[in-house]
Design a protein around this motif. Structure first.
Motif, PDB file in Angstrom:
ATOM      1  N   GLU A   9      22.616  -0.156 -27.438  1.00 18.38           N
ATOM      2  CA  GLU A   9      23.760  -1.542 -27.955  1.00 18.38           C
ATOM      3  C   GLU A   9      24.843  -1.428 -27.435  1.00 18.38           C
ATOM      4  N   VAL A  10      25.909  -2.668 -26.790  1.00 15.93           N
ATOM      5  CA  VAL A  10      27.041  -3.155 -26.825  1.00 15.93           C
ATOM      6  C   VAL A  10      27.680  -3.552 -27.619  1.00 15.93           C
ATOM      7  N   GLU A  11      28.506  -2.975 -28.235  1.00 13.17           N
ATOM      8  CA  GLU A  11      29.402  -3.535 -28.868  1.00 13.17           C
ATOM      9  C   GLU A  11      30.784  -3.442 -28.908  1.00 13.17           C
ATOM     10  N   PHE A  12      31.711  -4.793 -28.651  1.00 14.50           N
ATOM     11  CA  PHE A  12      33.080  -5.360 -28.598  1.00 14.50           C
ATOM     12  C   PHE A  12      34.315  -3.961 -29.371  1.00 14.50           C
ATOM     13  N   ASP A  13      34.442  -3.261 -27.963  1.00 14.39           N
ATOM     14  CA  ASP A  13      35.728  -2.599 -28.902  1.00 14.39           C
ATOM     15  C   ASP A  13      37.033  -2.532 -27.692  1.00 14.39           C
ATOM     16  N   GLU A  14      38.211  -3.528 -28.308  1.00 11.13           N
ATOM     17  CA  GLU A  14      38.914  -3.829 -27.534  1.00 11.13           C
ATOM     18  C   GLU A  14      40.300  -2.421 -26.782  1.00 11.13           C
ATOM     19  N   GLU A  15      39.457  -1.282 -27.098  1.00 12.26           N
ATOM     20  CA  GLU A  15      40.594  -0.103 -26.896  1.00 12.26           C
ATOM     21  C   GLU A  15      40.098  -0.121 -25.705  1.00 12.26           C
ATOM     22  N   CYS A  16      38.128  -0.108 -25.200  1.00 11.82           N
ATOM     23  CA  CYS A  16      37.342   0.337 -24.174  1.00 11.82           C
ATOM     24  C   CYS A  16      36.434  -0.271 -24.331  1.00 11.82           C
ATOM     25  N   LYS A  17      36.774  -1.533 -24.092  1.00 10.02           N
ATOM     26  CA  LYS A  17      35.866  -2.458 -23.598  1.00 10.02           C
ATOM     27  C   LYS A  17      35.713  -2.082 -21.828  1.00 10.02           C
ATOM     28  N   LYS A  18      34.866  -2.744 -21.418  1.00 11.50           N
ATOM     29  CA  LYS A  18      34.298  -2.289 -19.632  1.00 11.50           C
ATOM     30  C   LYS A  18      34.391  -3.968 -18.971  1.00 11.50           C
ATOM     31  N   PHE A  19      35.215  -4.670 -18.561  1.00  8.49           N
ATOM     32  CA  PHE A  19      34.870  -5.732 -17.945  1.00  8.49           C
ATOM     33  C   PHE A  19      37.259  -6.335 -18.169  1.00  8.49           C
ATOM     34  N   GLU A  20      37.058  -7.185 -16.861  1.00 12.48           N
ATOM     35  CA  GLU A  20      38.407  -7.978 -17.017  1.00 12.48           C
ATOM     36  C   GLU A  20      37.855  -9.314 -15.942  1.00 12.48           C
ATOM     37  N   TYR A  21      38.983  -9.384 -16.556  1.00  9.74           N
ATOM     38  CA  TYR A  21      39.408 -10.605 -15.809  1.00  9.74           C
ATOM     39  C   TYR A  21      40.021 -11.111 -14.781  1.00  9.74           C
ATOM     40  N   LEU A  22      38.862 -11.897 -13.537  1.00  7.07           N
ATOM     41  CA  LEU A  22      39.963 -11.698 -12.239  1.00  7.07           C
ATOM     42  C   LEU A  22      40.514 -13.323 -12.241  1.00  7.07           C
ATOM     43  N   ASP A  23      41.520 -13.364 -11.292  1.00  5.63           N
ATOM     44  CA  ASP A  23      42.219 -14.574 -11.166  1.00  5.63           C
ATOM     45  C   ASP A  23      41.212 -15.402 -10.130  1.00  5.63           C
ATOM     46  N   HIS A  24      40.956 -17.234 -11.053  1.00  2.00           N
ATOM     47  CA  HIS A  24      40.388 -18.081  -9.836  1.00  2.00           C
ATOM     48  C   HIS A  24      41.072 -19.267 -10.165  1.00  2.00           C
ATOM     49  N   THR A  25      41.153 -20.477  -9.558  1.00  2.00           N
ATOM     50  CA  THR A  25      41.849 -21.433  -9.127  1.00  2.00           C
ATOM     51  C   THR A  25      41.356 -22.311 -10.595  1.00  2.00           C
ATOM     52  N   ALA A  26      39.700 -22.255 -10.704  1.00  4.49           N
ATOM     53  CA  ALA A  26      39.480 -23.474 -11.549  1.00  4.49           C
ATOM     54  C   ALA A  26      38.657 -23.141 -12.360  1.00  4.49           C
ATOM     55  N   ASP A  27      37.938 -21.783 -12.149  1.00  4.73           N
ATOM     56  CA  ASP A  27      37.016 -20.601 -13.065  1.00  4.73           C
ATOM     57  C   ASP A  27      37.048 -19.546 -13.841  1.00  4.73           C
ATOM     58  N   ILE A  28      36.483 -19.350 -14.661  1.00  8.94           N
ATOM     59  CA  ILE A  28      36.300 -18.018 -15.106  1.00  8.94           C
ATOM     60  C   ILE A  28      35.437 -17.191 -14.092  1.00  8.94           C
ATOM     61  N   LYS A  29      36.515 -15.802 -13.932  1.00  2.00           N
ATOM     62  CA  LYS A  29      35.649 -14.862 -13.097  1.00  2.00           C
ATOM     63  C   LYS A  29      35.721 -13.988 -13.655  1.00  2.00           C
ATOM     64  N   VAL A  30      34.772 -12.520 -14.223  1.00  2.00           N
ATOM     65  CA  VAL A  30      34.903 -11.096 -14.694  1.00  2.00           C
ATOM     66  C   VAL A  30      34.310 -10.322 -13.384  1.00  2.00           C
ATOM     67  N   HIS A  31      34.439  -9.611 -13.819  1.00  2.00           N
ATOM     68  CA  HIS A  31      34.805  -8.588 -14.009  1.00  2.00           C
ATOM     69  C   HIS A  31      34.012  -6.497 -14.584  1.00  2.00           C
ATOM     70  N   ALA A  32      32.545  -7.075 -14.226  1.00  2.00           N
ATOM     71  CA  ALA A  32      32.204  -5.758 -15.476  1.00  2.00           C
ATOM     72  C   ALA A  32      31.175  -4.712 -15.129  1.00  2.00           C
ATOM     73  N   TRP A  33      31.448  -3.571 -15.633  1.00  2.00           N
ATOM     74  CA  TRP A  33      31.161  -2.166 -15.424  1.00  2.00           C
ATOM     75  C   TRP A  33      30.327  -1.119 -16.561  1.00  2.00           C
ATOM     76  N   GLY A  34      29.399  -0.650 -16.115  1.00  2.00           N
ATOM     77  CA  GLY A  34      28.703   0.089 -17.098  1.00  2.00           C
ATOM     78  C   GLY A  34      28.089   1.166 -16.518  1.00  2.00           C
ATOM     79  N   ASP A  35      27.677   1.916 -17.223  1.00  2.00           N
ATOM     80  CA  ASP A  35      26.634   3.036 -16.662  1.00  2.00           C
ATOM     81  C   ASP A  35      25.175   2.557 -15.700  1.00  2.00           C
TER      82      ASP A  35
END
Length: 155
Positions: A9-35
């Motif tokens: 189970e993965v639940e959203f937690d603002e303090e220790c989220k395992k993703f970030e948003y990256l810059d992109h001209t037109a789209d949403i680009k995400v970098h996510a990680w985990g074990d």
């Protein structure tokens, strides 16, 4: 074939989220990680939904949470990942369903049966309680990559 009955189970937690948003001209680009691939899939889905609304405004799963089960399949890990995100996005577009907690029930990230069965806990999007962020119309393969090393997986 490595089929796994899992209870991740993965639940959203603002303090220790395992993703970030990256810059992109037109789209949403995400970098996510985990074990594991499973954790990365869930973190990526939460990142995508985090573009749509503030995940902290979604009810805690133990309060009036509505579970939705879905299955994603693919011919390889990348197409499975695409299908997984697409299923989550379909739930939002068809039912206005948003989630802050995803549970993987069953997964197989190996050939020939790439499959993930999951349960998402959430609620219906409500304009009075949930902020409107960026509209996500579709998932794309553009810039989609999966990296694995001995420590973790990244997308």
């Amino acid at each position: 074939m490595v089929e796994v009955e899992c209870d991740l189970e993965v639940e959203f937690d603002e303090e220790c989220k395992k993703f970030e948003y990256l810059d992109h001209t037109a789209d949403i680009k995400v970098h996510a990680w985990g074990d594991s691939n499973a954790e990365v899939f869930c973190n990526s889905a939460l990142a995508m939904l985090g573009c749509i609304t503030d995940l902290s405004s979604i009810l805690e799963p133990e309060y009036d949470s509505i579970p939705r089960e879905f299955t994603a399949t693919g011919h390889d890990t990348l197409s499975l990942f695409y299908s997984f995100l697409d299923e989550i996005l379909f739930l939002f577009h068809s039912e206005l369903f948003i989630t802050r907690r995803i549970q993987l029930i069953h997964s197989n990230f190996e050939s020939p049966n790439f499959i993930v069965k999951a349960r998402a806990y959430g609620e219906e999007f409500d304009m009075k309680r949930h902020s409107s962020g960026t509209e996500v119309k579709a998932v794309t393969f553009n810039c989609m990559r999966i990296f694995r090393n001995e420590i973790d997986a990244k997308i």
